[in-house]
Design a protein around this motif. Structure first.
Motif, mmCIF file in Angstrom:
data_model
loop_
_atom_site.group_PDB
_atom_site.id
_atom_site.type_symbol
_atom_site.label_atom_id
_atom_site.label_comp_id
_atom_site.label_asym_id
_atom_site.label_seq_id
_atom_site.Cartn_x
_atom_site.Cartn_y
_atom_site.Cartn_z
ATOM 1 N N ASN A 1 -2.102 6.224 -15.747
ATOM 2 C CA ASN A 1 -1.201 5.349 -15.726
ATOM 3 C C ASN A 1 -0.150 4.978 -14.657
ATOM 4 N N SER B 1 -1.905 0.077 -16.156
ATOM 5 C CA SER B 1 -2.511 1.326 -15.620
ATOM 6 C C SER B 1 -3.689 0.980 -14.682
ATOM 7 N N TYR B 2 -4.199 1.884 -14.000
ATOM 8 C CA TYR B 2 -5.217 1.912 -12.929
ATOM 9 C C TYR B 2 -6.523 2.551 -13.422
ATOM 10 N N GLU B 3 -7.688 1.910 -12.846
ATOM 11 C CA GLU B 3 -8.795 2.561 -13.243
ATOM 12 C C GLU B 3 -9.868 2.651 -12.092
ATOM 13 N N GLU C 1 -4.981 -2.437 -14.756
ATOM 14 C CA GLU C 1 -5.176 -3.186 -16.228
ATOM 15 C C GLU C 1 -3.831 -3.604 -16.521
ATOM 16 N N LYS D 1 -13.758 2.965 -11.633
ATOM 17 C CA LYS D 1 -15.125 2.709 -12.327
ATOM 18 C C LYS D 1 -16.274 3.059 -11.224
ATOM 19 N N GLU E 1 -8.993 6.483 -15.917
ATOM 20 C CA GLU E 1 -7.999 5.770 -16.114
ATOM 21 C C GLU E 1 -6.629 6.612 -15.958
ATOM 22 N N SER F 1 -15.494 5.694 -16.405
ATOM 23 C CA SER F 1 -14.216 4.941 -16.114
ATOM 24 C C SER F 1 -13.015 5.933 -16.364
ATOM 25 N N GLU G 1 -8.087 -6.963 -17.180
ATOM 26 C CA GLU G 1 -8.428 -6.019 -16.057
ATOM 27 C C GLU G 1 -8.606 -6.795 -14.918
ATOM 28 N N GLU H 1 -4.812 9.449 -17.819
ATOM 29 C CA GLU H 1 -4.961 9.434 -19.035
ATOM 30 C C GLU H 1 -6.029 9.846 -19.757
#
Length: 193
Positions: free
Chosen positions: A81, A64-66, A57, A68, A79, A77, A26, A87
């Motif tokens: 795709n 993928s993207y997060e 990530e 936070k 998330e 968090s 990440e 997701e």
């Protein structure tokens, strides 16, 4: 000659085992680097949040993207795709936030499969596919509802065959085992020595 062949076979076998593991890393990114379509989906739900951060990530099979952040003293968090689809939403919790029977089932699994273990982190997971819409997923996560669709992701530092490793273990609402994978230790690339 005989030892060289054995050494080569052992090395090939080890490389094969490592290739089957699913590792992820990440990296923190700027808001401008976060996919715009994912940001548009999330922004209506980000009012009143604190410590907002964006991450990318990468693991062996996907990207993928997060997002936070903290909201109402809880760590979240969110998330997405790489196709801008939500997701899941994860909420950081502790042992006391899990129903007793569920936690006992999870603990029984850990005791059965590891000689020693330490739980590092527990997250309550709201998978997007379990709910009718993205809005419903956000609403349920922000209300921290205990629904049969949620899952628990447990990060464990455990002893297996003589050495310690980190694992991410996924359980369902009742504490039944769903999935397990090895995880890499945190990324400390930012630390200079």
């Amino acid at each position: 000659m005989k030892y060289r062949i054995l050494t080569l076979l052992a090395m090939a076998f080890c490389c094969t085992l490592n290739a089957q593991a699913k590792y992820e890393r990440e990296f923190r990114i700027k808001k401008s680097q976060f996919p715009q379509a994912s940001l548009v989906l999330a922004e209506p739900f980000l009012n009143g949040v604190r410590k907002l951060r964006y991450y990318k990530e990468i693991d062996s099979s996907k990207q993928s993207y997060e997002i936070k952040f903290k909201r109402d003293k809880l760590k979240y968090s969110v998330e997405f795709n790489d196709k801008d689809v939500l997701e899941d939403i994860e909420v950081g919790i502790s042992e006391v936030d899990i129903p007793e029977a569920t936690y006992q089932a999870m603990e029984a699994y850990l005791k059965k499969h590891f000689s020693k273990y330490k739980i590092r982190k527990i997250q309550q997971q709201y998978p997007r596919t379990a709910f009718a819409s993205t809005e419903e997923t956000f609403r349920n996560a922000f209300q921290n509802l205990m629904l049969p669709e949620i899952r628990y992701e447990v990060m464990v530092h455990a002893k297996t065959t003589g050495h310690y490793m980190d694992f991410e273990i996924l359980f369902d609402f009742e504490g039944k085992f769903l999935n397990q994978r090895k995880s890499l230790p945190p990324n400390y690339d930012h630390v200079l020595y």
